[in-house]
Structures are given as structure tokens and as C-alpha cells.
Design a protein around this motif. Structure first.
Motif, PDB file in Angstrom:
ATOM      1  N   THR A 204       0.850  -1.186   0.000  1.00 13.70           N
ATOM      2  CA  THR A 204       0.000   0.000   0.000  1.00 13.70           C
ATOM      3  C   THR A 204       0.887   1.237   0.000  1.00 13.70           C
ATOM      4  O   THR A 204       1.650   1.472   0.930  1.00 13.70           O
ATOM      5  CB  THR A 204      -0.930   0.014   1.227  1.00 13.70           C
ATOM      6  N   LEU A 205       0.770   2.028  -1.052  1.00 16.13           N
ATOM      7  CA  LEU A 205       1.578   3.230  -1.194  1.00 16.13           C
ATOM      8  C   LEU A 205       0.917   4.448  -0.571  1.00 16.13           C
ATOM      9  O   LEU A 205       1.597   5.368  -0.121  1.00 16.13           O
ATOM     10  CB  LEU A 205       1.856   3.515  -2.674  1.00 16.13           C
ATOM     11  N   TYR A 206      -0.410   4.436  -0.532  1.00 16.54           N
ATOM     12  CA  TYR A 206      -1.114   5.642  -0.088  1.00 16.54           C
ATOM     13  C   TYR A 206      -2.550   5.275   0.257  1.00 16.54           C
ATOM     14  O   TYR A 206      -3.173   4.443  -0.406  1.00 16.54           O
ATOM     15  CB  TYR A 206      -1.094   6.687  -1.204  1.00 16.54           C
ATOM     16  N   VAL A 217      -3.984   3.396  -2.936  1.00 15.00           N
ATOM     17  CA  VAL A 217      -3.097   3.113  -4.059  1.00 15.00           C
ATOM     18  C   VAL A 217      -2.218   1.942  -3.657  1.00 15.00           C
ATOM     19  O   VAL A 217      -1.501   2.008  -2.651  1.00 15.00           O
ATOM     20  CB  VAL A 217      -2.223   4.331  -4.423  1.00 15.00           C
ATOM     21  N   GLU A 219       0.402  -1.492  -5.050  1.00 15.73           N
ATOM     22  CA  GLU A 219       1.285  -1.909  -6.135  1.00 15.73           C
ATOM     23  C   GLU A 219       1.749  -3.340  -5.916  1.00 15.73           C
ATOM     24  O   GLU A 219       2.116  -3.718  -4.795  1.00 15.73           O
ATOM     25  CB  GLU A 219       2.489  -0.977  -6.252  1.00 15.73           C
ATOM     26  N   ARG A 224       0.542  -0.690 -10.660  1.00 15.46           N
ATOM     27  CA  ARG A 224       0.065   0.227  -9.623  1.00 15.46           C
ATOM     28  C   ARG A 224      -1.418   0.475  -9.853  1.00 15.46           C
ATOM     29  O   ARG A 224      -1.841   0.844 -10.953  1.00 15.46           O
ATOM     30  CB  ARG A 224       0.841   1.540  -9.663  1.00 15.46           C
ATOM     31  N   THR A 238       4.359  -0.084 -13.865  1.00 16.01           N
ATOM     32  CA  THR A 238       5.522   0.623 -13.337  1.00 16.01           C
ATOM     33  C   THR A 238       6.826  -0.040 -13.767  1.00 16.01           C
ATOM     34  O   THR A 238       7.891   0.395 -13.358  1.00 16.01           O
ATOM     35  CB  THR A 238       5.454   0.689 -11.795  1.00 16.01           C
ATOM     36  N   ALA A 299      -4.082  11.955  -5.630  1.00 19.14           N
ATOM     37  CA  ALA A 299      -3.445  10.637  -5.764  1.00 19.14           C
ATOM     38  C   ALA A 299      -2.914  10.436  -7.178  1.00 19.14           C
ATOM     39  O   ALA A 299      -1.827   9.867  -7.367  1.00 19.14           O
ATOM     40  CB  ALA A 299      -4.449   9.539  -5.401  1.00 19.14           C
ATOM     41  N   GLU A 302       0.312  12.412  -7.559  1.00 26.89           N
ATOM     42  CA  GLU A 302       1.433  11.913  -6.771  1.00 26.89           C
ATOM     43  C   GLU A 302       1.901  10.528  -7.207  1.00 26.89           C
ATOM     44  O   GLU A 302       3.089  10.217  -7.121  1.00 26.89           O
ATOM     45  CB  GLU A 302       1.040  11.871  -5.281  1.00 26.89           C
ATOM     46  N   TYR A 303       0.971   9.680  -7.674  1.00 26.53           N
ATOM     47  CA  TYR A 303       1.327   8.273  -7.882  1.00 26.53           C
ATOM     48  C   TYR A 303       1.082   7.761  -9.297  1.00 26.53           C
ATOM     49  O   TYR A 303       1.480   6.639  -9.622  1.00 26.53           O
ATOM     50  CB  TYR A 303       0.547   7.394  -6.890  1.00 26.53           C
ATOM     51  N   PHE A 304       0.424   8.546 -10.155  1.00 22.42           N
ATOM     52  CA  PHE A 304       0.136   8.075 -11.504  1.00 22.42           C
ATOM     53  C   PHE A 304       0.670   9.015 -12.578  1.00 22.42           C
ATOM     54  O   PHE A 304       0.239   8.955 -13.730  1.00 22.42           O
ATOM     55  CB  PHE A 304      -1.376   7.860 -11.678  1.00 22.42           C
TER      56      PHE A 304
END
Length: 495
Positions: A204-206, A217, A219, A224, A238, A299, A302-304
Motif C-alpha cells: 500500500t503506497l497511499y 493506491v 502496487e 500500480r 511501473t 493521488a 502523486e502516484y500516476f
């Protein structure tokens, strides 16, 4: 009221956010409170500070049970053989019925113990304070707690507030101190287990509790994924792989087979922005994305890998409101705001489709991503949406993404310009390079004459029974094609 909002957030990932779910939450809470008030009124003559401390401590203990066992109870409830529209009721009763009952005892006991000059004055004072507390709980939970904290932490916080109330009325006796100490230890232990005891099988990244959903989020294996209320909404690679993770995403490119002069594209619903990013990279177009949830936008940034630029604009607002206010005209509108178990009805109606058509060029097209079965049980929403879009557009086609009758992503394409046959689209897919392979997609071309719509309504702003149409989808297998593979799972009851 804060507990009601918390209950809704706890059961929504499994049962959806339909009117049946929220009606179940409100109904259970009102019933439990009424029983608590009635029992409290009949037993108020026995009220004492010690008894009130016991009631508050018991309430805190039940809050601890929600922290530890909430998700387990919800999952067990989802497996019960009861009608789907009532599926959320057992879990709400078990988790929040006793807690709300004990909270209902507090007001009659408090009125009995009040030092006011009359019972009327005492009752008025207690219920006024209770109403003020509900107001604070509603606004505080909505605007402060849910956006900032996990559901388990909020439940623990409510339990802590009940313990504080018990401390304020407790007499300094060894029995009271011991009772509150044990309850505090129980609540603290439950909080630790609830926060740290969950393993989702993926990094879990977020995580975030947004104003609209529980967002995560994750991965695993170079993919991801964005989850909203526990459901996969978007994904990207990723590692060194390229293209879409989910096969259905490429169906949004179907109108590019016949459109030569595409200048501006609108996406309603952002998610992880896989489609908008691909269009911006693949074609020389301006892309507008409308996403109602600022937490999703954060999100994605920051992550995509989402970032605005000269030809890529993100608008945080409701999609229909944006269309009503924009002065732009689009060549393509991609509607990707529907979920399997929760569909914003105002984005399904003939009035909305007419609005979208008015913002398209003369040869423009709209693509709507619908999750449904193609026919039979679980297909009512797809068939109603097909019928509705035929009222606003001269030409409408459907492109299922699976050959099964299971729940799947079905792309409905509506055009204002020329009509296209399946053979014509197959010829275009074989000769035109639009950046993605659509040869397989167009073989699933479905003409409106092949879709039975006699038993479903045209959706309008005055009558759009979306929740009822989705009811038949609960419990059906949901097939998702991912990277040339098929993932099948049984959808939990959602209505």
C-alpha cells in the motif's frame, strides 16, 4: 450522526452507496435510538452516576468491537442468502445496533440526574445538548474526520469521546476507576489491532478518506492500482510494459477510427487518468478532465504521473455542471464516472445526454463506460442506458468487452454524424493506425436492434431508478480483461 456517517463509510466498499444502503443505516440507527430512549425512560428512576458510567463504558466497548471486527462482520453479512437490497442490514444491526441503543440510554438518564428545576427543563436541556452534539458530529465527521482519518481510527476516537464523558460523570471510587481502566485498555488494544492488523496482500503506497470514497493506491508485480471503496478503478504499469492494464480502456479510442480532425477531448471521471494521459501522448489534442473528487486528483498527481500542461487541464467539479458552464466544443466525450454498484443518476439521463450532444461537434461522439451484463439478469442498467442514449443521439452502438454473459465493461458509443456498420469499422480497424489495436474490439459491435429495451425505462431527471436497475447485478461474476488475460471474480452484493 457522526456514527451514522461512519457506518455508511464502513459498509459502502462491500454493499455500495445506493439509497438502499443509506436507508438501512438511517433505519437501524433510528430504531436502536428509539428503543434506547424507551428503555431509558422506563428505567430512569434507577439512574445514578455509576449506572451512567456503565452505560458510557459499554458504548465505548462496542466502539472497540467495531474497530476490530467491523470488516469481518460486513464480509460475513455479504454472504448471507437474503435479498440484495437488504444485504447491508445485518452488519449494521450487529455493529451499530447495540452501540446506538446504549447511546440512546444516555439522554433519559442524564435528564433524570440533571439538577434542573423541573423534568421538562431537564429534558429540554439534555436533548438540546444532544442535538448540538449531533450537529457538531455531522459537520466534524464530514469535513474533518473522514477526509483526514481511517474508518477504524474514527471509530476509536468516538469510543474515546464516550470514555471522556464517562470520566466527567464518574465518582472517584475504585470500582469506577477499574471499570474505566479496563474499557480504556480494551479500546486502545482494539485501535492497535484495527490499524496495524490488516494485510491486503499488496504494497500500500497511499491511503485516504476522501469526501467521496475510501481511496487506496497499491502496487504488486509491476502494476500500480487505484482502489475506490475497495474496487479497482484504474491501473498503470511501473515496469517496462506499455499500454493499458485494463483491456476495456482502449475501447474509448473507437471513435478515432473515423475522426480525422479531433482537436479537443473531454473525460468525465479521472480515476488514475490512464485514458486522458494516453490521448494526450498519442494524439495532438487538448484534453480536459473533470473529476469531482480532489482526493483522486491528488493521488493521480502523486502516484500516476498526472500533471497539467498547455494542452492538459484538470477541473475539480461535477461533470454535468462543467458541461453546463463550458464554452468549449468537443470532438469526443468519454464518460467514465459509473461504478459497478454506484452510478450518479444525473449523468445517466436523457437531459444529460442531450447536454453532452450539444457540446459536441457535428461529427462528434460520446463513449460511456458501463459495467453490466449484456443480456438477461444484471443487464437492466445497460439496456436502459442504451435506450436513453438513443433519444439524444441519432446513432448508438455497444461494444461488450467479453463474450460471456457475466458483468463486464460495455462501451456504448453514440455519434452525431455518419452511421457505421460493423464491416465498415472492421475495415477501418485493419487499415488505420490509431495507436491501439482495435481489431478485436470492433468484432463485438452490437447494434441497438440486438438489445431488448422494451422492459426498461428511458432515464430522465424526473425518473431515473438507477439503484433498482443495478439491483440485478449484485452477486454476479464480474469479468475484467487485463493485459490479454481475463480476471473473474464474484461481485459482493452491492444494493
Amino acid at each position: 450522526m457522526g456514527l451514522e456517517l461512519l457506518a455508511g463509510r464502513l459498509v459502502t466498499p462491500t454493499f455500495g452507496g445506493s439509497i438502499y444502503v443509506w436507508g438501512s443505516v438511517i433505519g437501524v440507527f433510528l430504531t436502536a435510538l428509539s428503543v434506547g430512549y424507551a428503555v431509558g425512560g422506563r428505567t430512569a428512576k434507577y439512574a445514578s452516576p455509576a449506572l451512567l458510567v456503565s452505560v458510557l463504558a459499554a458504548s465505548a466497548a462496542f466502539a472497540a468491537a467495531v474497530v476490530v471486527g467491523g470488516e469481518t462482520v460486513v464480509e460475513l453479512s455479504a454472504s448471507l442468502p437474503i435479498p440484495t437490497r437488504y444485504a447491508a442490514v445485518p452488519s449494521i444491526v450487529v455493529l451499530f445496533g447495540p452501540l446506538t441503543f446504549f447511546v440512546g440510554l444516555v439522554s433519559p438518564y442524564g435528564a433524570e440526574l440533571s439538577a434542573a428545576e423541573s423534568r421538562g427543563a431537564a429534558s429540554g436541556r439534555v436533548y438540546a445538548l444532544g442535538t448540538i452534539g449531533s450537529i457538531i458530529g455531522t459537520f466534524g465527521t464530514t469535513f474533518v474526520l473522514i477526509p483526514a482519518l481511517e474508518v477504524t481510527v474514527i471509530a476509536a476516537l468516538f469510543g474515546g469521546l464516550l470514555l471522556v464523558a464517562a470520566l466527567l460523570v464518574a465518582e472517584p471510587t475504585p470500582r469506577a476507576v477499574g471499570k474505566l481502566g479496563v474499557t480504556a485498555l480494551l479500546l486502545l488494544s482494539a485501535t492497535v489491532v484495527g490499524v496495524y492488523g490488516v494485510n491486503v496482500g499488496e504494497d500500500t503506497l497511499y491511503e485516504d478518506q476522501t469526501a467521496y470514497s475510501e481511496l487506496r493506491v497499491g502496487e504488486a508485480d509491476g502494476v500500480r492500482t487505484l482502489y475506490l471503496d475497495g474496487v479497482r478503478h484504474s491501473a498503470m504499469y511501473t515496469d517496462d510494459r506499455d499500454g493499458y492494464v485494463f483491456e476495456y480502456s482502449k475501447y474509448a479510442h473507437v471513435p478515432m477510427l473515423w475522426q480525422d480532425d479531433v482537436d479537443r477531448v473531454l473525460f468525465i471521471g479521472g480515476g488514475g487518468f490512464s485514458g486522458p494521459k494516453r490521448f494526450a501522448e498519442e494524439y495532438d489534442v487538448t484534453v480536459d478532465v473533470v473529476e469531482i473528487d480532489p482526493g483522486v486528483v491528488h493521488a493521480a498527481e502523486e502516484y500516476f504521473g498526472v500533471s497539467e500542461g498547455p494542452n492538459f487541464d484538470v477541473h475539480v467539479e461535477d461533470g454535468r455542471r462543467f458541461l453546463e458552464q463550458t464554452n468549449h466544443t468537443y470532438d469526443l466525450v468519454v464518460l467514465d464516472a459509473y461504478q459497478r454498484d454506484a452510478v450518479p443518476f444525473h449523468l445517466t439521463t436523457v437531459e444529460f445526454m442531450e447536454l453532452a450532444a450539444s457540446k459536441l461537434d457535428d461529427d462528434g461522439a460520446l463513449v460511456a463506460n458501463v459495467i453490466s451484463a449484456r443480456s438477461g439478469a444484471g443487464s437492466a442498467f445497460f439496456r436502459a442506458e442504451m435506450k436513453t442514449m438513443e433519444r439524444a443521439f441519432p446513432h448508438v452502438y455497444a461494444f461488450p468487452t467479453s463474450d460471456t454473459d457475466a458483468l463486464q465493461n460495455i462501451e456504448i458509443v453514440a455519434t452525431k454524424g455518419q452511421s457505421w456498420s460493423q464491416s465498415e469499422l472492421e475495415a477501418l480497424a485493419g487499415t488505420r493506425d490509431v495507436g491501439v489495436d482495435l481489431t478485436g474490439a470492433v468484432t463485438r459491435y452490437t447494434h441497438p436492434s440486438e438489445v431488448e429495451t422494451g422492459d426498461v425505462p428511458v432515464l430522465t431527471d424526473e425518473h431515473a431508478p438507477v439503484d433498482a436497475l443495478l439491483q440485478g447485478q449484485a452477486g454476479k461474476r464480474y469479468v475484467v480483461r487485463q493485459n490479454n488475460t481475463t480476471t473473474a471474480r464474484v461481485a459482493q452484493p452491492a444494493l
